[in-house]
Write a protein that holds these residues in place. Structure first.
Motif, PDB file in Angstrom:
ATOM      1  N   UNK A  88       0.320  10.403 -17.288  1.00  0.00           N
ATOM      2  CA  UNK A  88       0.360  10.626 -15.840  1.00  0.00           C
ATOM      3  C   UNK A  88       1.247   9.587 -15.162  1.00  0.00           C
ATOM      4  N   UNK A  89       1.165   8.349 -15.627  1.00  0.00           N
ATOM      5  CA  UNK A  89       2.032   7.292 -15.091  1.00  0.00           C
ATOM      6  C   UNK A  89       3.496   7.647 -15.299  1.00  0.00           C
ATOM      7  N   UNK A  90       3.821   8.139 -16.492  1.00  0.00           N
ATOM      8  CA  UNK A  90       5.203   8.547 -16.775  1.00  0.00           C
ATOM      9  C   UNK A  90       5.615   9.712 -15.881  1.00  0.00           C
ATOM     10  N   UNK A 110       1.279   2.549  -5.817  1.00  0.00           N
ATOM     11  CA  UNK A 110      -0.135   2.165  -5.897  1.00  0.00           C
ATOM     12  C   UNK A 110      -0.960   3.081  -6.801  1.00  0.00           C
ATOM     13  N   UNK A 111      -0.595   4.379  -6.858  1.00  0.00           N
ATOM     14  CA  UNK A 111      -1.287   5.283  -7.785  1.00  0.00           C
ATOM     15  C   UNK A 111      -1.086   4.820  -9.223  1.00  0.00           C
ATOM     16  N   UNK A 112       0.140   4.454  -9.532  1.00  0.00           N
ATOM     17  CA  UNK A 112       0.448   3.983 -10.891  1.00  0.00           C
ATOM     18  C   UNK A 112      -0.337   2.711 -11.196  1.00  0.00           C
ATOM     19  N   UNK A 113      -0.288   1.760 -10.248  1.00  0.00           N
ATOM     20  CA  UNK A 113      -0.964   0.482 -10.465  1.00  0.00           C
ATOM     21  C   UNK A 113      -2.476   0.669 -10.606  1.00  0.00           C
ATOM     22  N   UNK A 130       3.818  -3.852  -8.986  1.00  0.00           N
ATOM     23  CA  UNK A 130       3.927  -2.468  -8.496  1.00  0.00           C
ATOM     24  C   UNK A 130       3.384  -2.355  -7.076  1.00  0.00           C
ATOM     25  N   UNK A 131       2.207  -2.940  -6.845  1.00  0.00           N
ATOM     26  CA  UNK A 131       1.647  -2.943  -5.490  1.00  0.00           C
ATOM     27  C   UNK A 131       2.578  -3.676  -4.527  1.00  0.00           C
ATOM     28  N   UNK A 140       4.941   1.651   5.235  1.00  0.00           N
ATOM     29  CA  UNK A 140       4.419   2.704   6.101  1.00  0.00           C
ATOM     30  C   UNK A 140       3.576   3.733   5.343  1.00  0.00           C
ATOM     31  N   UNK A 141       3.897   3.951   4.047  1.00  0.00           N
ATOM     32  CA  UNK A 141       3.154   4.935   3.256  1.00  0.00           C
ATOM     33  C   UNK A 141       2.060   4.297   2.385  1.00  0.00           C
ATOM     34  N   UNK A 142       1.969   2.978   2.430  1.00  0.00           N
ATOM     35  CA  UNK A 142       0.936   2.303   1.643  1.00  0.00           C
ATOM     36  C   UNK A 142      -0.345   2.292   2.478  1.00  0.00           C
ATOM     37  N   UNK A 143      -1.114   3.369   2.365  1.00  0.00           N
ATOM     38  CA  UNK A 143      -2.289   3.564   3.215  1.00  0.00           C
ATOM     39  C   UNK A 143      -3.585   3.750   2.439  1.00  0.00           C
ATOM     40  N   UNK A 144      -3.520   3.620   1.137  1.00  0.00           N
ATOM     41  CA  UNK A 144      -4.732   3.841   0.342  1.00  0.00           C
ATOM     42  C   UNK A 144      -5.628   2.600   0.390  1.00  0.00           C
TER      43      UNK A 144
END
Length: 429
Positions: A88-90, A110-113, A130-131, A140-144
């Motif tokens: 999934x990371x790939x 962030x999903x990968x990390x 990665x983060x 702006x898109x780092x909202x998790x």
């Protein structure tokens, strides 16, 4: 020459034909793949995803959107979760490569990390970077919320290990940045409120271990001279020190004084009033209190502060000053029963100070009873206490027989030559 030209044309035709066949095959496979994922026929979809990733990587971002659904399902049911997570990371990396506009780094890095953390893939440093790239390149898109917390947790671990020479100052800067983002997200989404509260609490626990007034103040003092005109920086530092309970430190006082010079608020005035009050700088304290009352827009807060100021004046024996504060408090909130009770107690405490004889000394209890009665009539919250005081003061005041024996008929005014500086009216018989 003719043979060479003919060969080139033939080769082109073969290649073009193969390209068309491949494209047709890719489109057909993608159509079947998407339908299989939608209908949860995941076993049939798996070889189709492998074909698309190998032969049609740049065909359509739907390959990766549906591929993500498929692989997330596989992770939940597979015993080889780490291997699926790696795949999934790939997939995410391929999507970033081929469809960067539809794959914001602030969302996907962030999903990968997070996957790497969950399935123990890579090092702490690799996960952190990665983060960090997500925050630096696409904030702006780092909202998790979870990703933001994980980012800070990794930063804290690296600070503790010393691997990247992360200072307390940098840790605090990131703490404040991430904390602000989490608070904004919390306001926007009731759904994540509980989770974000947990993340904020955990961040505070981590920072508590390394950030103290002793470690933080020297860091910010070094920057103060160059940043003292930057009110946003000063506010940020003051907020950090306030969170660490450093409000009694001289440097914190210096910060608030500077903010008050640049952009005064009710909060800065109130803080400076309290500091000067504690230091017995009466003139300065009074100045800031007056300015606070002007700037504060919440009448209930004004009443609370002035009521407290009145109580402090009582403790110092400044009764006239206390009454002035109580009256100002009541001007802000006329139905503040607790203030009327304080005023009643103030009058009652002066029974032996005001008046020339036993009758006039006790007469001030009428004034105390008047304030207690007002409290009882306007504020249900203090009604029980107000009624108790009213009974006490009424019994302590001159009785009807006392009034008759004094020769009064009621309505006469008794003036007082003391701090009170006013009068009471004798009740009618």
């Amino acid at each position: 020459m003719k043979n060479i030209t003919k060969l080139m044309i033939t080769t082109f035709c073969v290649l073009f034909s193969n390209y068309v066949l491949t494209q047709n095959s890719c489109n057909e496979t993608l159509s079947l793949f998407s339908e299989n994922v939608k209908t949860q026929r995941y076993e049939e979809a798996k070889p189709q995803l492998a074909f698309l990733r190998k032969n049609c990587a740049a065909l359509n971002y739907a390959v990766y959107a549906y591929g993500e659904i498929l692989l997330n399902h596989e992770i939940t049911i597979s015993s080889s979760k780490k291997a699926i997570a790696t795949s999934l990371i790939e997939l995410y990396k391929e999507r970033i490569l081929h469809f960067p506009k539809k794959t914001p780094k602030g969302k996907f890095l962030p999903k990968i990390a997070s996957l790497m953390i969950m399935h123990d893939i890579g090092t702490t440093k690799e996960q952190y970077l990665l983060f960090n790239e997500a925050l630096q390149t696409d904030e702006i898109h780092f909202k998790n919320p979870k990703g933001l917390y994980q980012y800070f947790e990794l930063l804290y671990k690296l600070h503790q290990s010393g691997e990247l020479n992360i200072s307390v100052e940098k840790l605090m800067e990131k703490y404040e940045t991430i904390r602000e983002k989490l608070l904004i997200l919390q306001k926007k989404s009731a759904k994540n409120k509980a989770a974000i509260n947990t993340f904020l609490s955990n961040m505070d626990i981590l920072i508590e271990k390394v950030a103290t007034c002793k470690t933080l103040i020297p860091i910010y003092e070094k920057k103060f001279n160059t940043m003292k005109n930057d009110v946003e920086w000063i506010r940020k530092v003051a907020n950090i020190l306030d969170q660490k309970s450093c409000e009694d430190e001289l440097f914190f006082f210096k910060l608030i004084t500077e903010i008050d010079e640049l952009e005064p608020t009710a909060q800065t005035k109130l803080y400076l009033y309290k500091v000067h009050q504690q230091q017995n700088n009466t003139l300065q304290a009074n100045k800031y209190l007056k300015e606070y009352v002007v700037l504060e827009t919440d009448n209930l807060k004004i009443t609370e502060v002035l009521h407290s100021a009145g109580n402090e004046a009582v403790a110092k024996g400044q009764k006239s000053k206390a009454r002035s504060y109580y009256e100002q408090a009541l001007n802000a909130s006329p139905t503040a029963g607790a203030v009327y009770l304080s005023l009643a107690r103030l009058y009652a405490s002066s029974a032996n100070e005001c008046g020339s004889d036993e009758f006039t000394k006790r007469a001030i209890y009428w004034k105390a009873a008047e304030s207690a009665r007002k409290a009882m009539n306007i504020d249900f919250n203090v009604k029980k206490e107000a009624n108790r005081l009213l009974e006490t003061y009424t019994q302590s005041a001159p009785s009807k027989i006392d009034i008759f024996n004094k020769g009064y008929k009621g309505g006469e005014k008794i003036t007082f030559d003391c701090w009170f500086g006013g009068f009471v009216t004798v009740p009618k018989l």
